[in-house]
Design a protein around this motif. Structure first.
Motif, short mmCIF file in Angstrom:
data_model
loop_
_atom_site.label_atom_id
_atom_site.label_comp_id
_atom_site.label_asym_id
_atom_site.label_seq_id
_atom_site.Cartn_x
_atom_site.Cartn_y
_atom_site.Cartn_z
N ASP A 530 0.85 -1.19 0.00
CA ASP A 530 0.00 0.00 0.00
C ASP A 530 0.89 1.24 0.00
OD1 ASP A 530 -2.03 1.79 0.19
OD2 ASP A 530 -2.66 1.23 2.21
N PRO A 531 1.46 1.62 -1.14
CA PRO A 531 2.42 2.74 -1.19
C PRO A 531 1.81 4.07 -0.77
CG PRO A 531 2.51 1.42 -3.20
CD PRO A 531 1.30 0.97 -2.47
N GLY A 532 0.54 4.22 -0.83
CA GLY A 532 -0.08 5.50 -0.48
C GLY A 532 -0.40 5.66 0.99
N ASN A 533 -0.03 4.73 1.83
CA ASN A 533 -0.34 4.80 3.26
C ASN A 533 0.64 5.77 3.92
OD1 ASN A 533 -0.75 4.33 6.03
ND2 ASN A 533 -1.52 2.25 5.57
N THR A 534 0.20 7.03 4.14
CA THR A 534 1.09 8.08 4.68
C THR A 534 1.48 7.81 6.13
OG1 THR A 534 -0.84 9.41 5.27
CG2 THR A 534 0.16 9.81 3.10
N LYS A 535 0.54 7.27 6.91
CA LYS A 535 0.88 7.01 8.33
C LYS A 535 1.99 5.96 8.44
CE LYS A 535 -3.65 8.15 10.28
NZ LYS A 535 -4.80 7.64 11.07
N ALA A 536 1.90 4.91 7.63
CA ALA A 536 2.95 3.89 7.66
C ALA A 536 4.28 4.48 7.22
CB ALA A 536 2.56 2.72 6.75
N ARG A 537 4.24 5.41 6.23
CA ARG A 537 5.48 6.02 5.75
C ARG A 537 6.10 6.91 6.85
NH1 ARG A 537 7.35 5.92 0.91
NH2 ARG A 537 5.35 5.21 0.06
N ASP A 538 5.22 7.62 7.64
CA ASP A 538 5.75 8.45 8.74
C ASP A 538 6.42 7.58 9.80
OD1 ASP A 538 4.88 10.74 7.54
OD2 ASP A 538 3.00 10.86 8.69
N TYR A 539 5.77 6.47 10.17
CA TYR A 539 6.35 5.60 11.20
C TYR A 539 7.64 4.95 10.72
CZ TYR A 539 2.96 5.81 14.95
OH TYR A 539 2.23 6.21 16.02
N LEU A 540 7.72 4.63 9.42
CA LEU A 540 8.96 4.07 8.87
C LEU A 540 10.10 5.08 9.02
CD1 LEU A 540 10.57 1.96 7.31
CD2 LEU A 540 9.73 3.02 5.18
N LYS A 541 9.79 6.35 8.74
CA LYS A 541 10.81 7.39 8.85
C LYS A 541 11.27 7.57 10.31
CE LYS A 541 11.70 12.23 7.70
NZ LYS A 541 11.13 13.48 7.13
N LYS A 542 10.29 7.56 11.26
CA LYS A 542 10.64 7.70 12.69
C LYS A 542 11.49 6.54 13.15
CE LYS A 542 6.48 10.25 14.07
NZ LYS A 542 5.27 10.19 14.90
N SER A 543 11.13 5.31 12.76
CA SER A 543 11.89 4.12 13.19
C SER A 543 13.31 4.17 12.67
CB SER A 543 11.19 2.85 12.69
OG SER A 543 9.89 2.76 13.20
N GLN A 544 13.46 4.59 11.41
CA GLN A 544 14.81 4.68 10.84
C GLN A 544 15.65 5.75 11.55
OE1 GLN A 544 13.62 5.30 6.75
NE2 GLN A 544 13.94 3.13 6.21
N GLU A 545 15.02 6.86 11.93
CA GLU A 545 15.76 7.91 12.65
C GLU A 545 16.20 7.43 14.02
OE1 GLU A 545 13.07 11.18 12.66
OE2 GLU A 545 13.57 11.85 10.64
N ARG A 546 15.32 6.70 14.71
CA ARG A 546 15.70 6.18 16.03
C ARG A 546 16.86 5.19 15.92
NH1 ARG A 546 11.78 6.92 20.10
NH2 ARG A 546 10.86 8.96 19.71
N LEU A 547 16.81 4.33 14.93
CA LEU A 547 17.91 3.38 14.73
C LEU A 547 19.22 4.10 14.46
CD1 LEU A 547 16.34 0.52 12.59
CD2 LEU A 547 17.29 0.33 14.88
N LYS A 548 19.13 5.18 13.69
CA LYS A 548 20.35 5.92 13.35
C LYS A 548 20.96 6.54 14.61
CE LYS A 548 22.04 9.55 10.27
NZ LYS A 548 21.68 10.56 9.25
#
Length: 552
Positions: A530-548
């Motif tokens: 579901d490429p248009g799921n904006t909420k999932a895209r926001d959480y993906l970005k937050k998770s990647q930032e925390r890992l970094k």
């Protein structure tokens, strides 16, 4: 066996009359023949007992070829030090002899002797020089004669009042002390003595020390007799110089007891060729020679454990009368302490007090940063709709200070780490809901759970306008147009809408549980379907930032 029993009884019967040590052997803390310039600590008692055996020699004026002669001495001392640099001593000795002589005619002569020696009173006054590295003391004394005509024991008695004194010097550093003694003493009708010596003491640890000393009693002036030294009996020389080397060990099994083991090795004919020495100190400090105490230094910073930022704190020493040490505003501190182990407390405003054990070594400098954790508590919970129970995005403020916190929009959850102990006025607001307020007293390490339900603001009922009756119009025939058929929304490839929603919830839970690796994988899988799921895209970005941030 009977002979040795008589010797022992004779020796101990004389002890009550000799409550101190033979001068110049003893004078408060020291080694065997040498005295320390230190005054000692309070009351102390020292007792040194020696034994020597002579065989195969003529004893005194009696002829004989197979002779045996045992010589025993008990030196005792009572020392009282009313202050650090002043001491008073009562000194004296007891002497016992046992001999067995076989004359050429076959007859034998066995005898024992026990008697007290001259009684001595002494004092010691000392000074510390060069920051305590050198001690200098003067020890005057006077001997009180015993009944010489009764006991006829010239080695321990002179029959006259004698005067003298000693100059004592200690040079100490860390574990080693060097003792230097020199003095002058009249000896009745004999030639005056100049007692002198040099000794070294080394502290192996708190219980053991080893020492070596060289000492002598030098005679000055003309000899009182015409005997050549070749006729002087070993250990029985009248009016002659005596000198010896004495190695030994000191052991402290208990604070109330010190044990000294040593052996004299004679260097002159008038000195016993060997002599065993057993010394006892009560308490152990009565004979203790302490080398100079070189303080150790410990320096460092008091810091915030999480941020590593310096903070101003205080270090105290519980159970002692030592003053507390406050660090500088930049957190730096320095402690100068005598060697030993210390229990310390480290504290600062707003931080948890910690206990530490500090090991200070003589003359060493150490660096040690002390870290403190802030006093904190946690307010956490969830904001939900009172009617439906669904999560509600909300804004949280505390004490009206302007700081705003947002809860998680997907789960409604929030977690705030705050300074404690402290009272907080909590306010939660959300669009379309009545605000929530509560007062919370938060203590250190407490987790206060606040599950908050918000009541929706009731919607006002619309005002109905007045209805104006119009004349009825004739009905118009309306032809209904066919409604276009709705096409269902395209499904994500491989996942139906229920599976997409389930995968989203799983990813959010993983993110809230700080399982950022799993959350990244879950949201990537969801976005692939579901490429248009904006909420999932926001959480993906937050998770990647925390890992970094975690991986640096």
């Amino acid at each position: 066996m009977k002979k040795y029993l008589l010797i022992t009884i004779s020796l101990f019967l004389t002890l009550p009359a000799a409550q101190a040590a033979r001068f110049p052997l003893l004078g408060g803390p020291g080694l065997i023949h040498l005295q320390s310039a230190k005054a000692g600590q309070g009351f102390g008692f020292r007792s040194f007992n020696t034994i020597t055996n002579y065989g195969g020699q003529k004893v005194s004026y009696l002829p004989g070829d197979d002779n045996s002669y045992n010589d025993l001495w008990s030196y005792n001392l009572v020392n009282y030090s009313p202050m650090d640099n002043l001491a008073f001593m009562v000194v004296g000795l007891a002497h016992a002899e046992q001999w067995s002589i076989k004359s050429p005619g076959g007859d034998s002569l066995d005898n024992t002797l026990g008697c007290p020696g001259d009684f001595t009173i002494a004092a010691k006054y000392g000074l510390q020089l060069y920051d305590g590295m050198v001690d200098l003391a003067f020890m005057p004394m006077v001997t009180i004669p015993m009944d010489k005509e009764k006991f006829q024991d010239s080695p321990s008695q002179t029959g006259q009042v004698d005067f003298g004194g000693k100059l004592l010097t200690d040079m100490a550093r860390d574990k080693m002390s060097i003792l230097v003694n020199v003095g002058f003493l009249t000896r009745g009708d004999q030639r005056p003595q100049v007692p002198a010596g040099l000794g070294v003491n080394y502290e192996i640890n708190n219980r053991f020390s080893a020492f070596m000393e060289t000492s002598a009693e030098l005679r000055i002036g003309s000899k009182k007799d015409s005997l050549p030294d070749s006729l002087i009996l070993s250990g029985r020389g009248f009016d002659r110089t005596e000198a010896r080397i004495t190695p030994g060990l000191r052991f402290v099994p208990l604070p109330l007891l010190g044990v000294n083991l040593a052996a004299d090795i004679g260097l002159t004919r008038a000195t016993p060729s060997w002599q065993l020495v057993l010394g006892l100190d009560f308490p152990a400090a009565a004979g203790l020679i302490r080398s100079i105490i070189m303080p150790g230094t410990i320096a460092g910073l008091i810091k915030h454990r999480q941020t590593n930022q310096p903070i101003r704190g205080m270090i105290s020493f519980p159970g002692t009368d030592m003053p507390a040490v406050v660090s500088q505003p930049n957190g730096s501190y320095q402690l100068k302490l005598n060697p030993g182990t210390y229990n310390i407390k480290v504290m600062a405003n707003g931080f948890r007090t910690v206990d530490r054990k500090l090991e200070v070594k003589s003359g060493e400098s150490q660096s040690w940063d002390l870290t403190l954790s802030p006093r904190e508590g946690i307010i956490k919970g969830q904001v939900a709709d009172a009617g439906t129970g669904r999560p509600v995005p909300a804004v949280i403020t505390l004490n009206g200070n302007g700081d705003r916190y947002h809860n998680d929009q997907a789960t409604g959850g929030f977690s705030l780490t705050l300074a404690a102990p402290k009272k907080y006025d909590l306010r939660v607001a959300a669009d379309g809901y009545q605000p929530f307020q509560a007062s919370i007293s938060l203590t250190d390490k407490q987790e206060s759970v606040q599950n908050i339900v918000l009541q929706p603001i009731p919607k006002p009922k619309p005002v109905q306008p007045a209805v104006v009756q119009k004349p009825a119009k004739p009905p118009v025939a309306v032809v209904a147009k066919p409604k276009p058929e709705r096409k269902p929304a395209p499904k994500a490839p491989g996942l139906n809408p229920e599976e997409v929603a389930s995968l989203y919830k799983t990813g959010v839970k993983q993110y809230m549980s700080e399982e950022y690796d799993k959350a990244v994988a879950t949201f990537k899988k969801l976005l692939a379907s579901d490429p248009g799921n904006t909420k999932a895209r926001d959480y993906l970005k937050k998770s990647q930032e925390r890992l970094k941030k975690i991986r640096g």
